[in-house]
Design a protein around this motif. Structure first.
Motif, PDB file in Angstrom:
ATOM      1  N   GLU A 106      37.403 -19.620 -12.734  1.00  0.00           N
ATOM      2  CA  GLU A 106      37.968 -18.776 -11.672  1.00  0.00           C
ATOM      3  C   GLU A 106      38.328 -19.573 -10.428  1.00  0.00           C
ATOM      4  OE1 GLU A 106      35.419 -15.519 -10.593  1.00  0.00           O
ATOM      5  OE2 GLU A 106      35.201 -15.003 -12.733  1.00  0.00           O
ATOM      6  N   LYS A 107      37.471 -20.551 -10.106  1.00  0.00           N
ATOM      7  CA  LYS A 107      37.661 -21.306  -8.856  1.00  0.00           C
ATOM      8  C   LYS A 107      37.406 -22.797  -9.090  1.00  0.00           C
ATOM      9  CE  LYS A 107      37.038 -19.883  -4.353  1.00  0.00           C
ATOM     10  NZ  LYS A 107      36.162 -20.007  -3.236  1.00  0.00           N
ATOM     11  N   PRO A 108      38.422 -23.519  -9.544  1.00  0.00           N
ATOM     12  CA  PRO A 108      38.199 -24.947  -9.848  1.00  0.00           C
ATOM     13  C   PRO A 108      38.188 -25.848  -8.607  1.00  0.00           C
ATOM     14  CG  PRO A 108      40.450 -24.318 -10.394  1.00  0.00           C
ATOM     15  CD  PRO A 108      39.781 -23.077  -9.905  1.00  0.00           C
ATOM     16  N   GLU A 109      38.653 -25.316  -7.459  1.00  0.00           N
ATOM     17  CA  GLU A 109      38.824 -26.169  -6.260  1.00  0.00           C
ATOM     18  C   GLU A 109      37.542 -26.886  -5.818  1.00  0.00           C
ATOM     19  OE1 GLU A 109      39.778 -22.989  -6.342  1.00  0.00           O
ATOM     20  OE2 GLU A 109      41.965 -23.112  -6.399  1.00  0.00           O
ATOM     21  N   PRO A 110      36.393 -26.176  -5.709  1.00  0.00           N
ATOM     22  CA  PRO A 110      35.203 -26.894  -5.238  1.00  0.00           C
ATOM     23  C   PRO A 110      34.871 -28.099  -6.122  1.00  0.00           C
ATOM     24  CG  PRO A 110      34.790 -24.550  -5.245  1.00  0.00           C
ATOM     25  CD  PRO A 110      36.123 -24.738  -5.898  1.00  0.00           C
ATOM     26  N   PHE A 111      34.972 -27.913  -7.436  1.00  0.00           N
ATOM     27  CA  PHE A 111      34.654 -29.033  -8.323  1.00  0.00           C
ATOM     28  C   PHE A 111      35.586 -30.219  -8.062  1.00  0.00           C
ATOM     29  CE2 PHE A 111      35.817 -31.512 -12.056  1.00  0.00           C
ATOM     30  CZ  PHE A 111      34.617 -32.198 -12.238  1.00  0.00           C
ATOM     31  N   PHE A 112      36.904 -29.945  -7.931  1.00  0.00           N
ATOM     32  CA  PHE A 112      37.836 -31.064  -7.744  1.00  0.00           C
ATOM     33  C   PHE A 112      37.672 -31.733  -6.374  1.00  0.00           C
ATOM     34  CE2 PHE A 112      39.977 -29.251 -11.491  1.00  0.00           C
ATOM     35  CZ  PHE A 112      40.027 -30.415 -12.253  1.00  0.00           C
ATOM     36  N   THR A 113      37.225 -30.970  -5.390  1.00  0.00           N
ATOM     37  CA  THR A 113      36.947 -31.579  -4.083  1.00  0.00           C
ATOM     38  C   THR A 113      35.792 -32.569  -4.226  1.00  0.00           C
ATOM     39  OG1 THR A 113      37.535 -29.463  -3.109  1.00  0.00           O
ATOM     40  CG2 THR A 113      36.457 -31.047  -1.650  1.00  0.00           C
ATOM     41  N   LEU A 114      34.760 -32.146  -4.967  1.00  0.00           N
ATOM     42  CA  LEU A 114      33.620 -33.030  -5.195  1.00  0.00           C
ATOM     43  C   LEU A 114      34.025 -34.209  -6.082  1.00  0.00           C
ATOM     44  CD1 LEU A 114      30.522 -33.447  -4.884  1.00  0.00           C
ATOM     45  CD2 LEU A 114      30.260 -32.180  -7.000  1.00  0.00           C
ATOM     46  N   ALA A 115      34.855 -33.924  -7.094  1.00  0.00           N
ATOM     47  CA  ALA A 115      35.295 -34.976  -8.020  1.00  0.00           C
ATOM     48  C   ALA A 115      35.991 -36.105  -7.260  1.00  0.00           C
ATOM     49  CB  ALA A 115      36.234 -34.387  -9.071  1.00  0.00           C
ATOM     50  N   ARG A 116      36.731 -35.718  -6.214  1.00  0.00           N
ATOM     51  CA  ARG A 116      37.432 -36.722  -5.406  1.00  0.00           C
ATOM     52  C   ARG A 116      36.430 -37.717  -4.789  1.00  0.00           C
ATOM     53  NH1 ARG A 116      40.831 -33.166  -2.432  1.00  0.00           N
ATOM     54  NH2 ARG A 116      39.713 -33.521  -0.500  1.00  0.00           N
ATOM     55  N   GLU A 117      35.282 -37.161  -4.408  1.00  0.00           N
ATOM     56  CA  GLU A 117      34.253 -38.023  -3.797  1.00  0.00           C
ATOM     57  C   GLU A 117      33.534 -38.891  -4.819  1.00  0.00           C
ATOM     58  OE1 GLU A 117      31.478 -35.910  -1.244  1.00  0.00           O
ATOM     59  OE2 GLU A 117      33.068 -34.513  -0.705  1.00  0.00           O
ATOM     60  N   LEU A 118      33.383 -38.344  -6.045  1.00  0.00           N
ATOM     61  CA  LEU A 118      32.561 -39.041  -7.042  1.00  0.00           C
ATOM     62  C   LEU A 118      33.375 -39.870  -8.023  1.00  0.00           C
ATOM     63  CD1 LEU A 118      30.015 -36.259  -8.182  1.00  0.00           C
ATOM     64  CD2 LEU A 118      29.713 -37.970  -6.404  1.00  0.00           C
ATOM     65  N   TYR A 119      34.710 -39.856  -7.898  1.00  0.00           N
ATOM     66  CA  TYR A 119      35.544 -40.418  -8.956  1.00  0.00           C
ATOM     67  C   TYR A 119      35.250 -41.895  -9.227  1.00  0.00           C
ATOM     68  CZ  TYR A 119      39.230 -39.266 -12.168  1.00  0.00           C
ATOM     69  OH  TYR A 119      39.918 -38.961 -13.319  1.00  0.00           O
ATOM     70  N   PRO A 120      35.180 -42.279 -10.518  1.00  0.00           N
ATOM     71  CA  PRO A 120      34.901 -43.677 -10.851  1.00  0.00           C
ATOM     72  C   PRO A 120      35.921 -44.615 -10.221  1.00  0.00           C
ATOM     73  CG  PRO A 120      34.907 -42.335 -12.839  1.00  0.00           C
ATOM     74  CD  PRO A 120      35.366 -41.455 -11.724  1.00  0.00           C
ATOM     75  N   GLY A 121      35.469 -45.789  -9.911  1.00  0.00           N
ATOM     76  CA  GLY A 121      36.366 -46.768  -9.290  1.00  0.00           C
ATOM     77  C   GLY A 121      35.987 -46.959  -7.836  1.00  0.00           C
ATOM     78  N   ASN A 122      35.292 -45.962  -7.281  1.00  0.00           N
ATOM     79  CA  ASN A 122      34.915 -46.044  -5.867  1.00  0.00           C
ATOM     80  C   ASN A 122      33.516 -46.621  -5.656  1.00  0.00           C
ATOM     81  OD1 ASN A 122      37.319 -44.749  -5.427  1.00  0.00           O
ATOM     82  ND2 ASN A 122      36.404 -42.709  -5.286  1.00  0.00           N
TER      83      ASN A 122
END
Ligand code: CNA
Length: 317
Positions: A98-114
Motif C-alpha cells: 500500500e505504501k512503498p515510500e517509507p521503505f524506499f526512503t530507508l533503502a536510499r540510506e542503507l543501499y550497498p556501495g555506501n
C-alpha cells in the motif's frame, strides 16, 4: 567380625573413591566450560574446524548502519519521520504493497556501495582462508560479508539482501545496480518489462518466505563444532531458534554488547530450553564476551595469533 571390618573398610574405600570421582568430575566439568580465551586457544590449535557464525545488525553498526533495537540509536527508535503505524511496518509486505515510500526512503540510506565492511566482516574472511569456516548465517541485508570477500557459497543471507531485486508483479529479476539510480533519486523503481510492478530488493519482509539458502541450516548446524553468535538480539524467528540446532557438545560463544537469549521470562527459554546458560550451574558449553564486537574480535584475533594476517587482510580491501 572380619567380614564386618572388611565391609567397613570397603565402605570407607568406596566413600573415598566416590568423593574423589565427584571432585574429578567437578574439575573436568569446570575445565570443559569454555571461555572466550579457551575458545581462542582452541581456534589457534586447530581444534575447531567447522565454525558457524550467526550474526545480525550489531556487526555493521561500526560501518555507519544503525541496528534495529539499540535504544536511542537503533532504527526503530528513529522512525518518526516515516510516520509509520508501528515500527515493523517499514518491513511489512502488506504495508509495502500500500505504501512503498517509507521503505524506499530507508533503502536510499542503507543501499550497498555506501558502506565499508568492518573488522568483524574481515574476520569471517580470515576464518574462510584458514579453512575453518563452515558458514556465515547473517540476518543482515547490507551485503558487507560479500564486500569483505567471503565467498558466496559460505554466506547465507537468511533475510535476503539488496544484492538482487525482483518485480512484485511479473517476477522479473534485477541486479542492485539496475535500480540504484532510481532509488537514489528518490523515485520508486517500476518494472521496465511489465511496466506495472514495483521492483523490490530481495529482502525478506515480515510475512514473506525466507531465502531458500536458509534451509542449508538443516545439514550445516548438526556438523558444527563451534557456534559464534554476534551482534544480534536473537529476536527474529525462525533465525533465533537456530542456536539450538548445533550438536550438544558444540561450544557456543556470544559476542554482543548485551546478553541475549538467556531470559526465561522473555519466553525464549520456555519455548526451546536451549537459550544460553552462561550464568547457570548446568552450563558446560556456552561462553560470552560482552562489549563492542569490533573490539572483541580484535582481541580474539590477537589471542589466536592471527594479527599479522588480519591486518594484511584489512589493508588489502
Ligand atoms: P537488532 O535487533 O537491532 O539487534 C542488534 C544487537 O546487536 C543488539 O543486541 C545490540 O545490543 C547489539 N549491538 C549493537 N551494536 C553492537 C556492537 N557494536 N557490538 C556488539 N553488539 C552490538 O538486530 P538483529 O540483527 O538481531 O535483528 C534482525 C533484523 C535486523 C534483520 O531482519 C535485519 O534485516 C535487520 N537489520 C539489518 C541491518 C543491516 O543489514 N546492517 C540493519 C538494521 C536492521
Amino acid at each position: 567380625m572380619s567380614s564386618k571390618i572388611q565391609k567397613n573398610y570397603r565402605t570407607k574405600e568406596e566413600d573415598e573413591i566416590q568423593q574423589l570421582t565427584k571432585q574429578i568430575s567437578k574439575i573436568s566439568i569446570k575445565a570443559q566450560v569454555p571461555t572466550f580465551e579457551s575458545i581462542a586457544r582452541g581456534i589457534s590449535k586447530g581444534e575447531y574446524k567447522k565454525i558457524i557464525i550467526m550474526c545480525g545488525a550489531g556487526i555493521s553498526v561500526a560501518s555507519g548502519i544503525p541496528d534495529f533495537r539499540s535504544p536511542k540509536t537503533g532504527l526503530y527508535a528513529n522512525l518518526e519521520k516515516y510516520n509509520l503505524p508501528y515500527p515493523e511496518a517499514i518491513f511489512d509486505i502488506s504495508y509495502f504493497a500500500e505504501k512503498p515510500e517509507p521503505f524506499f526512503t530507508l533503502a536510499r540510506e542503507l543501499y550497498p556501495g555506501n558502506f565499508e565492511p568492518t573488522p568483524v566482516h574481515h574476520f569471517f574472511k580470515l576464518l574462510e582462508k584458514k579453512n575453518v569456516l563452515k558458514r556465515v548465517y547473517t540476518q543482515n541485508i547490507d551485503t558487507l560479508e560479500r564486500c569483505a570477500g567471503v565467498s558466496e557459497n559460505k554466506i547465507v543471507e537468511a533475510h535476503g539482501s539488496f544484492a538482487t531485486a525482483s518485480c512484485q508483479n511479473c517476477g522479473e529479476e534485477y541486479k542492485a545496480i539496475d535500480i540504484k539510480s532510481t532509488i537514489m533519486s528518490g523515485k520508486i523503481p517500476y518494472c521496465k518489462y511489465c511496466e506495472k510492478g514495483i521492483v523490490k530488493p530481495d529482502i525478506t519482509f515480515f510475512g514473506e518466505q525466507l531465502a531458500q539458502k536458509f534451509w542449508w541450516h538443516e545439514s550445516d548446524f548438526p556438523k558444527a563444532d563451534l557456534l559464534i553468535v554476534m551482534g544480534t538480539s536473537l529476536q527474529v524467528e525462525p533465525f533465533c531458534d537456530l542456536i539450538k540446532n548445533v550438536p550438544q557438545n558444540c561450544h557456543r560463544l556470544l559476542i554482543n554488547n548485551v546478553e541475549v537469549a538467556v531470559n526465561r521470562s522473555s519466553g525464549y527459554r520456555k519455548k526451546t530450553d536451549m537459550g544460553f546458560k552462561f550464568n547457570e550451574k548446568s552450563n558446560y558449553r556456552d561462553a560470552k564476551k560482552i562489549g563492542d564486537c569490533q573490539k572483541s574480535i580484535k582481541e580474539l584475533v590477537e589471542l589466536i595469533g592471527w594479527n599479522k594476517e588480519f591486518k594484511k587482510l584489512m589493508k588489502k580491501k
